[in-house]
Design a protein around this motif. Sequence first.
Motif, PDB file in Angstrom:
ATOM      1  N   THR A 140      54.927  80.425  39.067  1.00  0.00           N
ATOM      2  CA  THR A 140      53.530  80.428  39.488  1.00  0.00           C
ATOM      3  C   THR A 140      53.034  79.000  39.654  1.00  0.00           C
ATOM      4  O   THR A 140      53.288  78.144  38.826  1.00  0.00           O
ATOM      5  CB  THR A 140      52.659  81.153  38.436  1.00  0.00           C
ATOM      6  N   LYS A 141      52.312  78.755  40.736  1.00  0.00           N
ATOM      7  CA  LYS A 141      51.769  77.424  40.976  1.00  0.00           C
ATOM      8  C   LYS A 141      50.316  77.522  41.439  1.00  0.00           C
ATOM      9  O   LYS A 141      49.832  78.596  41.814  1.00  0.00           O
ATOM     10  CB  LYS A 141      52.605  76.688  42.023  1.00  0.00           C
ATOM     11  N   ASN A 142      49.629  76.394  41.421  1.00  0.00           N
ATOM     12  CA  ASN A 142      48.224  76.366  41.800  1.00  0.00           C
ATOM     13  C   ASN A 142      48.051  76.617  43.292  1.00  0.00           C
ATOM     14  O   ASN A 142      48.867  76.211  44.112  1.00  0.00           O
ATOM     15  CB  ASN A 142      47.598  75.025  41.431  1.00  0.00           C
ATOM     16  N   PHE A 143      46.944  77.303  43.597  1.00  0.00           N
ATOM     17  CA  PHE A 143      46.627  77.610  44.991  1.00  0.00           C
ATOM     18  C   PHE A 143      45.197  77.172  45.288  1.00  0.00           C
ATOM     19  O   PHE A 143      44.274  77.453  44.519  1.00  0.00           O
ATOM     20  CB  PHE A 143      46.770  79.110  45.255  1.00  0.00           C
ATOM     21  N   LYS A 144      45.011  76.470  46.403  1.00  0.00           N
ATOM     22  CA  LYS A 144      43.679  76.072  46.859  1.00  0.00           C
ATOM     23  C   LYS A 144      43.601  76.230  48.375  1.00  0.00           C
ATOM     24  O   LYS A 144      44.546  75.894  49.090  1.00  0.00           O
ATOM     25  CB  LYS A 144      43.362  74.625  46.478  1.00  0.00           C
ATOM     26  N   LYS A 145      42.464  76.727  48.824  1.00  0.00           N
ATOM     27  CA  LYS A 145      42.256  76.878  50.261  1.00  0.00           C
ATOM     28  C   LYS A 145      40.764  76.828  50.547  1.00  0.00           C
ATOM     29  O   LYS A 145      39.958  77.371  49.782  1.00  0.00           O
ATOM     30  CB  LYS A 145      42.833  78.207  50.758  1.00  0.00           C
ATOM     31  N   VAL A 181      36.754  87.896  57.711  1.00  0.00           N
ATOM     32  CA  VAL A 181      37.389  88.701  56.674  1.00  0.00           C
ATOM     33  C   VAL A 181      38.097  87.796  55.668  1.00  0.00           C
ATOM     34  O   VAL A 181      38.960  86.996  56.042  1.00  0.00           O
ATOM     35  CB  VAL A 181      38.397  89.705  57.271  1.00  0.00           C
ATOM     36  N   ILE A 182      37.707  87.916  54.402  1.00  0.00           N
ATOM     37  CA  ILE A 182      38.380  87.216  53.308  1.00  0.00           C
ATOM     38  C   ILE A 182      39.100  88.268  52.493  1.00  0.00           C
ATOM     39  O   ILE A 182      38.483  89.229  51.999  1.00  0.00           O
ATOM     40  CB  ILE A 182      37.392  86.434  52.423  1.00  0.00           C
ATOM     41  N   SER A 183      40.412  88.116  52.337  1.00  0.00           N
ATOM     42  CA  SER A 183      41.206  89.140  51.667  1.00  0.00           C
ATOM     43  C   SER A 183      42.083  88.520  50.580  1.00  0.00           C
ATOM     44  O   SER A 183      42.741  87.506  50.802  1.00  0.00           O
ATOM     45  CB  SER A 183      42.086  89.876  52.683  1.00  0.00           C
ATOM     46  N   GLN A 184      42.080  89.144  49.401  1.00  0.00           N
ATOM     47  CA  GLN A 184      42.949  88.719  48.299  1.00  0.00           C
ATOM     48  C   GLN A 184      43.744  89.918  47.810  1.00  0.00           C
ATOM     49  O   GLN A 184      43.192  90.971  47.478  1.00  0.00           O
ATOM     50  CB  GLN A 184      42.125  88.138  47.148  1.00  0.00           C
ATOM     51  N   LYS A 185      45.058  89.759  47.774  1.00  0.00           N
ATOM     52  CA  LYS A 185      45.928  90.838  47.312  1.00  0.00           C
ATOM     53  C   LYS A 185      46.750  90.362  46.123  1.00  0.00           C
ATOM     54  O   LYS A 185      47.272  89.254  46.118  1.00  0.00           O
ATOM     55  CB  LYS A 185      46.855  91.299  48.435  1.00  0.00           C
ATOM     56  N   ALA A 186      46.853  91.234  45.117  1.00  0.00           N
ATOM     57  CA  ALA A 186      47.626  90.908  43.925  1.00  0.00           C
ATOM     58  C   ALA A 186      49.095  90.789  44.283  1.00  0.00           C
ATOM     59  O   ALA A 186      49.621  91.557  45.092  1.00  0.00           O
ATOM     60  CB  ALA A 186      47.426  91.977  42.856  1.00  0.00           C
ATOM     61  N   GLN A 187      49.779  89.813  43.687  1.00  0.00           N
ATOM     62  CA  GLN A 187      51.198  89.588  43.948  1.00  0.00           C
ATOM     63  C   GLN A 187      52.025  90.100  42.786  1.00  0.00           C
ATOM     64  O   GLN A 187      51.677  89.914  41.623  1.00  0.00           O
ATOM     65  CB  GLN A 187      51.460  88.101  44.172  1.00  0.00           C
ATOM     66  N   ALA A 235      50.689  83.150  49.902  1.00  0.00           N
ATOM     67  CA  ALA A 235      49.280  82.810  49.674  1.00  0.00           C
ATOM     68  C   ALA A 235      48.528  84.071  49.258  1.00  0.00           C
ATOM     69  O   ALA A 235      48.555  85.078  49.966  1.00  0.00           O
ATOM     70  CB  ALA A 235      48.670  82.216  50.936  1.00  0.00           C
ATOM     71  N   PRO A 236      47.833  84.054  48.123  1.00  0.00           N
ATOM     72  CA  PRO A 236      47.150  85.257  47.657  1.00  0.00           C
ATOM     73  C   PRO A 236      45.854  85.562  48.399  1.00  0.00           C
ATOM     74  O   PRO A 236      45.365  86.685  48.352  1.00  0.00           O
ATOM     75  CB  PRO A 236      46.864  84.940  46.185  1.00  0.00           C
ATOM     76  N   VAL A 237      45.288  84.558  49.083  1.00  0.00           N
ATOM     77  CA  VAL A 237      44.013  84.749  49.778  1.00  0.00           C
ATOM     78  C   VAL A 237      44.141  84.318  51.226  1.00  0.00           C
ATOM     79  O   VAL A 237      44.716  83.264  51.527  1.00  0.00           O
ATOM     80  CB  VAL A 237      42.882  83.931  49.103  1.00  0.00           C
ATOM     81  N   THR A 238      43.589  85.125  52.117  1.00  0.00           N
ATOM     82  CA  THR A 238      43.605  84.793  53.544  1.00  0.00           C
ATOM     83  C   THR A 238      42.193  84.841  54.105  1.00  0.00           C
ATOM     84  O   THR A 238      41.365  85.640  53.668  1.00  0.00           O
ATOM     85  CB  THR A 238      44.494  85.763  54.341  1.00  0.00           C
ATOM     86  N   PHE A 239      41.908  83.936  55.065  1.00  0.00           N
ATOM     87  CA  PHE A 239      40.656  83.946  55.818  1.00  0.00           C
ATOM     88  C   PHE A 239      40.996  84.249  57.272  1.00  0.00           C
ATOM     89  O   PHE A 239      41.929  83.662  57.823  1.00  0.00           O
ATOM     90  CB  PHE A 239      39.942  82.587  55.763  1.00  0.00           C
ATOM     91  N   GLN A 263      46.538  87.776  37.075  1.00  0.00           N
ATOM     92  CA  GLN A 263      46.745  86.579  37.891  1.00  0.00           C
ATOM     93  C   GLN A 263      45.377  86.174  38.432  1.00  0.00           C
ATOM     94  O   GLN A 263      44.968  86.615  39.501  1.00  0.00           O
ATOM     95  CB  GLN A 263      47.742  86.888  39.019  1.00  0.00           C
ATOM     96  N   GLY A 264      44.673  85.333  37.686  1.00  0.00           N
ATOM     97  CA  GLY A 264      43.272  85.084  37.978  1.00  0.00           C
ATOM     98  C   GLY A 264      43.033  84.022  39.028  1.00  0.00           C
ATOM     99  O   GLY A 264      43.881  83.189  39.323  1.00  0.00           O
ATOM    100  N   GLY A 265      41.848  84.091  39.574  1.00  0.00           N
ATOM    101  CA  GLY A 265      41.400  83.127  40.554  1.00  0.00           C
ATOM    102  C   GLY A 265      39.970  83.444  40.947  1.00  0.00           C
ATOM    103  O   GLY A 265      39.410  84.472  40.556  1.00  0.00           O
TER     104      GLY A 265
END
Length: 289
Positions: free
Chosen positions: A26-31, A86-92, A74-78, A106-108
């Motif tokens: 697991t690594k950090n994600f920013k977008k 549309v902003i979408s986040q799906k659990a991995q 990527a857990p979140v897409t724009f 898996q928080g964010g």
Amino acid sequence: MKKIIATTVLLIVIGGIALSFNLLNTKNFKKNASYNVENIDTLKVYTDSWDVKFKKSNSNKATISAEGKQKDKAPVTFQQNGGDLVISQKAQKNSGFFGGFTFGKQGGTIYINVPDSGMNNIEITNKDGNIQLSEISAENIVVDNNSGDEKINNVSAHTGKFASKDGSLSVENSSFEKLNMTSTSGDNSMKDIDSSNVKVTSKDGTVSIKDITEGKSLSVNTKSGDIGVSYKKPPTSLAVFAQSNSDITLDLDGLNKSHDGVKLKKGEIGAGSNKVSLSSEDGSIKVIN
């Protein structure tokens, strides 16, 4: 007994290995991104597990940012599709042998800032995460929450629809032409609300409405839970209906009771042009100035 102990130790070892593998993978994600609100009719948010926070933007654009943890994808897409953003986040999930193991959430958090000019429509569909809306305005706001708390503060909209299956629902310092709150399990609270039409439906949980402005219609129905209502200013033209199998208290200035039974109380203040209807199968009801 030895087999049971050995099996238990083996499961603990496997769990430790799986947890270590999960953390290492697991690594950090920013977008982040920004969009012109003139090109957006509806802002749609879909989340599996992350929190969502709306606030007022300091610019004339809608700015979106996401911060959390990721694995391979990527857990979140724009994505902007015509008038929809549309902003979408799906659990991995882990793949292979470790796919069946889940160690914590898996928080964010997804941060969405919109300008003062507001937006036409905001739609949020959430499975497991908290939702916070503050200092924003829109024509229509619809929130469908499966599990997690909802906090709405200093929000204005023509129509607000907030639903929660499992979690508390709080609305404060806000104004709506029409406000609809639906809850399956969890408390509902409102404070300092200005709305012409309010409807609250709850299956299991208390409903607390404080410092509300007298409007055309206030309807509260709960199967199990107490109902409490207080007004910012004493009502001047109100028809009151309260029904419960528990205690009912109507402490309103100028209320002329037409029915004062144990389980049903009715009355009017002035011409009674505005309506209040409160019912609880198993909970007390109290209405005060």
